[in-house]
Design an enzyme around this catalytic site. Structure first.
Site, mmCIF file in Angstrom:
data_model
loop_
_atom_site.group_PDB
_atom_site.id
_atom_site.type_symbol
_atom_site.label_atom_id
_atom_site.label_comp_id
_atom_site.label_asym_id
_atom_site.label_seq_id
_atom_site.Cartn_x
_atom_site.Cartn_y
_atom_site.Cartn_z
ATOM 1 N N GLU A 78 -3.665 -0.843 0.321
ATOM 2 C CA GLU A 78 -3.523 -2.108 -0.410
ATOM 3 C C GLU A 78 -2.889 -3.111 0.554
ATOM 4 O O GLU A 78 -1.717 -3.003 0.901
ATOM 5 C CB GLU A 78 -2.636 -1.920 -1.651
ATOM 6 C CG GLU A 78 -3.251 -1.041 -2.730
ATOM 7 C CD GLU A 78 -4.302 -1.748 -3.574
ATOM 8 O OE1 GLU A 78 -4.650 -2.909 -3.234
ATOM 9 O OE2 GLU A 78 -4.766 -1.159 -4.564
ATOM 10 N N GLU A 117 -10.675 -10.424 -4.099
ATOM 11 C CA GLU A 117 -10.391 -9.233 -3.300
ATOM 12 C C GLU A 117 -11.597 -8.774 -2.503
ATOM 13 O O GLU A 117 -11.475 -8.373 -1.337
ATOM 14 C CB GLU A 117 -9.919 -8.113 -4.231
ATOM 15 C CG GLU A 117 -9.670 -6.796 -3.541
ATOM 16 C CD GLU A 117 -9.287 -5.688 -4.510
ATOM 17 O OE1 GLU A 117 -9.023 -4.573 -4.035
ATOM 18 O OE2 GLU A 117 -9.256 -5.947 -5.736
ATOM 19 N N HIS A 170 -14.683 -2.638 -4.294
ATOM 20 C CA HIS A 170 -15.346 -3.587 -5.194
ATOM 21 C C HIS A 170 -16.647 -4.111 -4.582
ATOM 22 O O HIS A 170 -17.270 -3.436 -3.788
ATOM 23 C CB HIS A 170 -14.380 -4.712 -5.581
ATOM 24 C CG HIS A 170 -13.081 -4.187 -6.108
ATOM 25 N ND1 HIS A 170 -12.923 -3.717 -7.388
ATOM 26 C CD2 HIS A 170 -11.874 -4.015 -5.494
ATOM 27 C CE1 HIS A 170 -11.686 -3.285 -7.564
ATOM 28 N NE2 HIS A 170 -11.029 -3.440 -6.428
ATOM 29 N N HIS A 218 -8.360 -2.143 0.111
ATOM 30 C CA HIS A 218 -8.250 -2.979 -1.090
ATOM 31 C C HIS A 218 -7.186 -4.056 -0.881
ATOM 32 O O HIS A 218 -6.419 -4.013 0.087
ATOM 33 C CB HIS A 218 -7.869 -2.125 -2.303
ATOM 34 C CG HIS A 218 -8.951 -1.214 -2.764
ATOM 35 N ND1 HIS A 218 -9.676 -1.421 -3.906
ATOM 36 C CD2 HIS A 218 -9.439 -0.067 -2.215
ATOM 37 C CE1 HIS A 218 -10.566 -0.452 -4.056
ATOM 38 N NE2 HIS A 218 -10.444 0.381 -3.041
#
Length: 618
Positions: free
Chosen positions: A580, A463, A448, A516
């Site tokens: 993650e 995030e 992102h 992430h």
């Protein structure tokens, strides 16, 4: 030398859609919501899932199947209003939950503008374009009622697959609007797949169970239209055909759909990933050699169908801030319709609820001095209730969503105090393996960034901030141990998916690690844990080493090592993983993710896993 022939210019159209991806076992449907203002459906499951979708006409229905997902309840229906008649859920078979978004008669969707995108492996959004209204379709005869989605139905005769023993034979290639139609006869092409070369100037369309006649085999079609310079056709083996498209525009994406009489290939406006479409549930009409010009629309504007009036007016019963102050909750006496309008030149938003009235003694929301709202005004106007929401300075009014059929939530986004630049000392290398003089390169990809904050969790945690901090620390540790690091971003900037892959490819990186943080619904703080995803066998080996280093250090639940088809790990040529780090919406994970000391410990664990893998394999 391949012979050449010229493609005749033909114009046609196609009308149906089937998006298909490889299925993966999932679990249960945890949460869903349909934002009528944005025409967006959000689906959340407790395990990874890869949806399949098909667009059916008269009336227009987008049918989305969730393989491996249990609904865990009877059929759900929610009336929407406007162009969308309703959204409903049912258990199609023992392993598939089916979602149907049905439009009101006369409304249609452009299949090229339907975007189905995975925010995480367990959270997907289905973005619909603004429906178009066709008054001729509105007058069409009403079709037979749709079968109960909870009961598996046999395919109707026109949808039955062809004999499995028959090969599809290529008849010809025809130009259609924004693409091409490859006409076939006999059987049906199978395992249709699109692939781009690294330079993105060639597109290969492969299909099994397909035969190229001798007159077309090893032919080159000169085109010069629709973004294609030429097409090469060849029989790869007895039952496998390939079409290679030489592209004029490297940035254009393409999608393909399969029908009983051919394959349609058209340009797509989707960004990032390509979508390969599989068997179409409706037969596609063949492209005529002398196409009939489309009928001209009537000159007088037509009005959309009028919704039947309600038996009772909706009462607005209460308006109050949620306990955390992040949402304004509007409760009504019955299911209702609404629309929103933003005031020009201000951050105010108006919520209009038609056929409604204010309750006799509706209390005003309690707005203290530090409230995110400056004022909430209520007024009765032409049989509707208008609720004007005026935010305090720095507060942004976000999306308006239905929590239940009688509760509307207005998201309030408070100003975020920027985190000061980290002044931490250099991370402690501890017992990290040293790879000096190794000439190894690792690409670290912080997810992102910029306008895309990624997941937003408890306390407004974003995030993009978490993963950038961890990624920079991982890079510093790797460089201290003799590894060259290439970052896809080093600050709060937006980078699209394809450039992230190209950065790794240009650097000739040995491995690619995308970092992430996960998220689920804010109503599911019980979901927590670390996950690692891979898309290849070597990626799985890399993921196992890193994952086994992260879990004991994290103190989090172990959600395992899993296969997925994320763009950045599927399109990189080197071993690649997507990490993650935990759920920003998780009650257990969020405090850890917000802790700088925890992030430093995780950075060291990730770096250790990377170094161990490199030491073992190079």
């Amino acid at each position: 030398m391949k012979s050449r022939w010229i493609l005749p210019s033909l114009v046609g159209a196609f009308g149906s859609l089937l998006i298909s991806t490889n299925t993966a076992l999932a679990g249960t449907l945890q949460d869903w919501q349909f934002d009528a203002n944005q025409n967006r459906l959000t689906l959340v499951t407790d395990e990874a899932v890869q949806p399949r979708a098909q667009l059916i006409a008269n009336p227009t229905r987008l049918v989305i199947d969730l393989p491996g997902v249990q609904l865990g309840r009877s059929t759900l229906r929610r009336s929407v209003g406007g162009a969308v008649r309703e959204v409903r859920f049912g258990q199609f078979d023992a392993q598939t939950t089916r979602v149907v978004i049905e439009l009101n008669p006369g409304y249609v969707l452009n299949p090229e503008e339907i975007l189905i995108r995975g925010q995480t492996p367990s959270q997907w959004t289905v973005q619909l374009p603004t429906p178009d209204y066709d008054p001729d379709l509105a007058q069409a005869p009403t079709p037979a009622p749709e079968p109960d989605p909870t009961t598996p139905q046999p395919a109707p005769p026109e949808q039955a697959p062809p004999e499995s023993s028959g090969l599809a034979e290529i008849v010809d290639v025809q130009e259609i609007a924004n693409g091409f139609f490859i006409r076939t006869r006999g059987g049906m092409p199978e395992d249709v797949d699109l692939d781009r070369n690294r330079d993105r100037d060639e597109l290969e369309l492969d299909m099994e169970n397909t035969r190229v006649p001798e007159r077309l085999d090893e032919q080159t079609v000169e085109v010069g239209r629709n973004g294609v310079e030429e097409i090469e056709i060849e029989q790869r083996r007895r039952d496998r055909a390939r079409f290679t498209f030489e592209l004029e525009d490297e940035d254009t994406n393409w999608i393909a759909s399969v029908a009983p009489n051919g394959i349609t290939l058209v340009q797509s406006r989707l960004r990032g990933d390509r979508v390969v479409m599989s068997r179409d549930p409706l037969p596609m009409p063949p492209v005529s050699q002398n196409p009939t010009p489309p009928a001209q629309p009537p000159t007088t504007p037509s009005q959309p169908p009028v919704q039947p009036p309600r038996d009772e007016r909706t009462q607005i019963q209460s308006i109050a801030l949620s306990p955390d102050g992040d949402r304004l909750l509007i409760r009504t006496s019955q299911p209702f319709e609404y629309r929103t309008e933003r005031d020009r030149g201000s951050d105010n938003i108006n919520i209009i609820i038609p056929s409604a009235e204010l309750a006799q003694q509706i209390p005003n929301p309690d707005l203290s001095s530090n409230s995110p709202l400056r004022r909430v005004r209520l007024r009765q106007e032409n049989g509707s209730v208008v609720i004007q929401v005026e935010p305090s300075s720095g507060v942004r009014v976000g999306e308006v969503n239905e929590v239940t059929r009688q509760v509307l939530a207005v998201e309030l986004q408070r100003p975020r105090t920027p985190a000061p630049a980290p002044t931490r000392p250099a991370p402690n290398v501890g017992d990290l393996p040293n790879l000096n003089n190794s000439r190894l390169t690792v690409t670290i990809d912080p997810g992102h960034g910029g306008r895309d904050p990624g997941a937003v969790g408890i306390g407004g945690m974003e995030e993009e901030d978490i993963v950038l901090d961890v990624s920079l620390q991982v890079a510093q540790l790797l460089e201290q141990q003799g590894v060259q690091v290439v970052m896809t971003r080093q600050s709060d900037t937006e980078v699209d998916l394809e450039p992230r892959v190209q950065i790794a490819e240009r650097a000739n990186a040995n491995i690619f690690v995308s970092i992430h943080a996960n998220a689920l619904s804010m109503s599911r703080p019980d979901v927590n844990g670390i996950e690692t995803f891979y898309a290849s066998a070597e990626g799985a080996r890399l993921g196992r080493v890193i994952h086994d280093n992260m879990v004991p250090v994290s103190g989090m639940r172990d959600r395992g090592l899993k296969s997925a088809r994320f763009y950045v790990i599927r399109n990189t040529s080197m071993p690649a993983v997507l990490l993650e780090l935990g759920f920003v919406t998780g009650a257990e994970d969020a405090p850890r993710l917000a802790d700088p000391q925890w992030r430093s410990q995780m950075s060291a664990a990730i770096a250790r896993g990377i170094l161990q893998y490199l030491q073992q394999n190079y």
